[in-house]
Scaffold this active site. Structure first.
Site, PDB file in Angstrom:
ATOM      1  N   GLY A  45       0.780  -1.228   0.000  1.00  0.00           N
ATOM      2  CA  GLY A  45       0.000   0.000   0.000  1.00  0.00           C
ATOM      3  C   GLY A  45       0.811   1.277   0.000  1.00  0.00           C
ATOM      4  O   GLY A  45       0.269   2.350   0.289  1.00  0.00           O
ATOM      5  N   VAL A 186     -12.679 -16.017 -17.314  1.00  0.00           N
ATOM      6  CA  VAL A 186     -12.785 -15.757 -18.754  1.00  0.00           C
ATOM      7  C   VAL A 186     -11.737 -16.609 -19.456  1.00  0.00           C
ATOM      8  O   VAL A 186     -10.555 -16.580 -19.112  1.00  0.00           O
ATOM      9  CB  VAL A 186     -12.585 -14.260 -19.061  1.00  0.00           C
ATOM     10  CG1 VAL A 186     -12.542 -14.026 -20.563  1.00  0.00           C
ATOM     11  CG2 VAL A 186     -13.703 -13.445 -18.432  1.00  0.00           C
ATOM     12  N   LYS A 519      -2.225 -24.482 -36.487  1.00  0.00           N
ATOM     13  CA  LYS A 519      -1.733 -25.847 -36.652  1.00  0.00           C
ATOM     14  C   LYS A 519      -2.004 -26.571 -35.340  1.00  0.00           C
ATOM     15  O   LYS A 519      -1.427 -26.240 -34.300  1.00  0.00           O
ATOM     16  CB  LYS A 519      -0.244 -25.875 -36.980  1.00  0.00           C
ATOM     17  CG  LYS A 519       0.259 -27.299 -37.234  1.00  0.00           C
ATOM     18  CD  LYS A 519       1.760 -27.392 -37.267  1.00  0.00           C
ATOM     19  CE  LYS A 519       2.166 -28.867 -37.385  1.00  0.00           C
ATOM     20  NZ  LYS A 519       3.588 -29.072 -37.091  1.00  0.00           N
ATOM     21  N   ALA A 606       6.658 -33.480 -40.685  1.00  0.00           N
ATOM     22  CA  ALA A 606       7.480 -34.206 -39.714  1.00  0.00           C
ATOM     23  C   ALA A 606       8.222 -35.383 -40.333  1.00  0.00           C
ATOM     24  O   ALA A 606       7.648 -36.183 -41.067  1.00  0.00           O
ATOM     25  CB  ALA A 606       6.644 -34.698 -38.537  1.00  0.00           C
ATOM     26  N   GLY A 607       9.505 -35.453 -40.007  1.00  0.00           N
ATOM     27  CA  GLY A 607      10.311 -36.605 -40.362  1.00  0.00           C
ATOM     28  C   GLY A 607      11.136 -36.469 -41.613  1.00  0.00           C
ATOM     29  O   GLY A 607      12.080 -37.235 -41.829  1.00  0.00           O
ATOM     30  N   ASN A 628      10.976 -28.329 -40.747  1.00  0.00           N
ATOM     31  CA  ASN A 628      11.669 -27.458 -39.808  1.00  0.00           C
ATOM     32  C   ASN A 628      13.011 -28.041 -39.368  1.00  0.00           C
ATOM     33  O   ASN A 628      14.064 -27.465 -39.614  1.00  0.00           O
ATOM     34  CB  ASN A 628      10.799 -27.189 -38.580  1.00  0.00           C
ATOM     35  CG  ASN A 628      11.487 -26.279 -37.578  1.00  0.00           C
ATOM     36  OD1 ASN A 628      11.778 -25.140 -37.886  1.00  0.00           O
ATOM     37  ND2 ASN A 628      11.762 -26.789 -36.390  1.00  0.00           N
TER      38      ASN A 628
END
Length: 678
Positions: A45, A186, A519, A606-607, A628
């Site tokens: 405070g 929310v 994704k 992937a892979g 990636n």
């Protein structure tokens, strides 16, 4: 349920705004997940912009203005409720342990701020600060530690009982007719065309004309704002009842410690810990507080400990609040107040009420706009996106040591249509990611070399600033690249849905207002990282209902792919082999079945570990690839990115051109007729 204005957050800031809006004639509802958990309960405070030595500028002006409002503001609240806020214009004493040159010159007991201190000299004109030498400060406040050699006296600083203030604000809000909903969480914003059209809560969808985000440290769970929790531990000691009067009469603001006298106790605080929402007091935290407090005011070591507690302050990178307009016309921000939520409550309430009801934007608000965290797009590495993969083009150098790679492609008679996902057209059929790179620069260079138009970003890692993801949102030019937020790290459908909502907000904050792509990854298996088909389908169904363009990452399961298409997914993304394994195409037969039966684009994900495997996947008839790891983990990521681009183009051309028939016997390339014979 409808309400004219909905305020998300029931702490001091949210309640102060609600009361101000209600007193100006609006209908206001406040949603509070847990009133007792608000940061205001874990404060001390202090109204101490001078003692905290807040630098000159907009923040100091805002704090001074709010401190000046406090007497009338608290008086009004007390008249509404008949309760005491504990406001005291008591000044604050800031003892120091080290002598500063010249501050004890002349032997006076009270000396004005030293001319050698520019900040304090500047402050003196509008908010006085006085230096007390050693004799003066020990006389003014007996009992200080022997190491205290002087201190600053800030007569205009003050204090308020934070717990009493929170209670008074809640009571005042009830008395003026604010609708208070405690225990309401929310979960997300529903948005359409730059407007919030409702909020999803644990009690259903709530709609209003205007919304205010004032949920403090929890704001980042709803929107990708750079507001993170900073934990503060505190404690109080009880003053022995036999003492005739309060031994400590002044608020003491020391080095990394403060002590605030309150009736029969002393409040001691506070640590500042970047540990997320980790709860509870710790021995280390309490020990640090007690050691610093005893050094400052030694006799409290004999006082019995009364209580321990902790709270989470909402901290931004620059430790300044986020106030004013947002990316939606009917959503206003009032969050990120960090250490100064109690102090800034009255001025925040006034400024936000003026902004919403009178469309009056105080000049000060410009300094606290959320856009200050959006860096200008990087220009060090061009983000290239060609108009077509098959056009002639000159590409940037792969690295400072390599010669430029230039590829001239002649016009082919092969006709191809662009890649269309959820109604949006892309010319590049290679998507890339942002993870696993050794540096932001390598990631920038690789994305440029790949000529991709879609880049996937892990929402949770950007939120938490995981290693390698610091500054990621600012590193790319999002006017040229379409963001594909992904739900990496989510183990359940519920987690993925929540993170998808955050991803959509992140894209909007980066200027992609109409980006509803996600994704979808639901991966409970931490060893093999195989996606959960049931959780993926459940999350996809809900996200499609919420208007997302869902790109689900799945096992190469033809039945699941068809089911996801049926529920409305924009693509299907079967894996070639486990994530990051580089094993190449291990699911060829199933991917072929998926391609044959799909009515939406099929993106192999992937892979894939090499350009030859990328070309092979495209030759199967895949519509696109997402690559990636093979790029990021290459010794030369930018060169590999370019190779993957060329392989994707080559594979697509080969698929369109058509493969020659496979025969069981040889067939000579040269004609047998017209040969020269002996």
């Amino acid at each position: 349920m409808t309400s004219e204005i909905v305020i998300i957050g029931g702490g001091v800031i949210g309640l102060a705004i609600a009361i101000e809006l209600k007193l100006r004639g609006t209908h206001v509802t406040v949603f509070c997940r847990d009133f007792q958990a608000a940061a205001s309960h874990a404060a001390a405070g202090m109204l101490a912009p001078d003692a905290e030595n807040i630098p000159a500028g907009a923040m100091r002006s805002l704090c001074w203005r709010s401190r000046a409002l406090y007497p009338d503001w608290t008086r009004k609240l007390e008249e509404l409720t008949g309760l005491n806020t504990g406001y005291r214009p008591c000044g604050i004493l800031a003892p120091v342990f080290e002598e500063a040159g010249g501050q004890e010159a002349g032997g006076e007991k009270l000396i004005l701020s030293s001319p050698s201190s520019p900040t304090l000299r500047e402050a003196k004109a509008t908010s006085p600060a006085y230096w007390l030498n050693k004799e003066a400060i020990h006389q003014y406040q007996p009992g200080l530690g022997a190491e205290v050699v002087g201190g600053w006296w800030y007569p205009e600083d003050a204090q308020v009982d934070n717990k009493a203030l929170a209670h008074v604000l809640w009571t005042a809000a009830e008395s003026v007719g604010v609708e208070l909903k405690d225990g309401i969480t929310v979960e997300g914003f529903l948005q359409q065309q730059g407007q919030v059209v409702g909020v999803q809560t644990n009690a259903g969808i709530i709609r209003a004309a205007h919304y205010v985000l004032a949920s403090g440290a929890w704001s980042n769970e709803l929107l990708p704002l750079p507001v993170l929790p900073r934990k503060g531990q505190m404690l109080s000691v009880r003053i022995p009842g036999l003492m005739p009067e309060l031994p400590l009469k002044r608020v003491l603001f020391g080095q990394d410690i403060y002590i605030v006298p309150r009736c029969d106790r002393l409040v001691i605080g506070a640590t500042s810990e970047d540990v997320g929402f980790t709860p509870d007091n710790t021995p280390e935290g309490i020990q640090k507080l007690l050691q610093a407090a005893i050094r400052l005011y030694p006799q409290l070591k004999h006082y019995p400990i009364q209580e321990f507690w902790w709270g989470f302050r909402p901290a931004t990178p620059d430790e300044l609040p986020i106030l004013g307009s947002s990316h939606c016309q009917n959503l206003t921000f009032a969050t990120g107040h960090y250490r100064n939520g109690i102090l800034l409550a009255p001025v925040t309430a006034a400024l936000i009420a003026d902004f919403i009801l009178e469309q009056k934007s105080d000049p000060l608000l410009a300094d606290f706009h959320y856009s200050r965290f959006q860096s200008k797009p990087s220009t060090s590495t061009p983000m290239l996106t060609h108009s077509a993969n098959f056009s002639n083009g000159h590409h940037p150098a792969i690295s400072p040591h390599d010669s430029p790679v230039e590829t001239q492609l002649i016009a082919f008679p092969t006709q191809d249509s662009p890649l269309i996902i959820a109604g949006k057209t892309f010319q590049s059929r290679l998507m890339t990611g942002t993870g696993k790179y050794r540096s932001i620069e390598e990631m920038q260079q690789s994305i440029a070399a790949s000529d991709c138009q879609i880049v996937t970003v892990a929402v949770r890692r950007v939120q938490t600033k995981a290693p390698g993801h610091e500054g990621l949102a600012e590193a790319l030019d999002w006017t040229k690249i379409w963001m594909l937020p992904n739900t990496a790290g989510c183990q359940t459908a519920e987690e993925a849905i929540r993170v998808a909502r955050l991803g959509r907000e992140m894209a909007k904050l980066l200027g992609q207002e109409d980006n509803n792509f996600v994704k979808l990854e639901v991966i409970p298996d931490l060893k093999y990282l195989l996606p959960d088909p049931i959780g993926t389908l459940q999350a996809a169904e809900q996200l499609v209902k919420e208007g997302f363009a869902v790109l689900p990452y799945i096992n190469a399961d033809p039945m699941l792919a068809k089911r996801l298409e049926d529920v409305g997914c924009a693509t299907v993304m079967p894996l070639a082999s486990p994530i990051g394994s580089g094993q190449g195409l291990k699911t060829t037969a199933n991917i072929q079945i998926i391609i044959e039966n799909a009515g939406v684009p099929v993106v192999v994900d992937a892979g894939i570990g090499s350009p030859s495997e990328a070309a092979q996947a495209m030759e199967l008839g895949a519509d696109a690839l997402l690559i990636n790891s093979a790029i990021a983990l290459s010794p030369n990521p930018a060169a590999m990115a370019r190779a993957m681009n060329l392989a994707t183009v080559a594979g697509r051309l080969a698929y369109l051109a058509g493969r020659m028939p496979i025969k069981d016997y040889a067939s000579p390339s040269s004609p047998l007729t017209g040969t020269i014979t002996s």
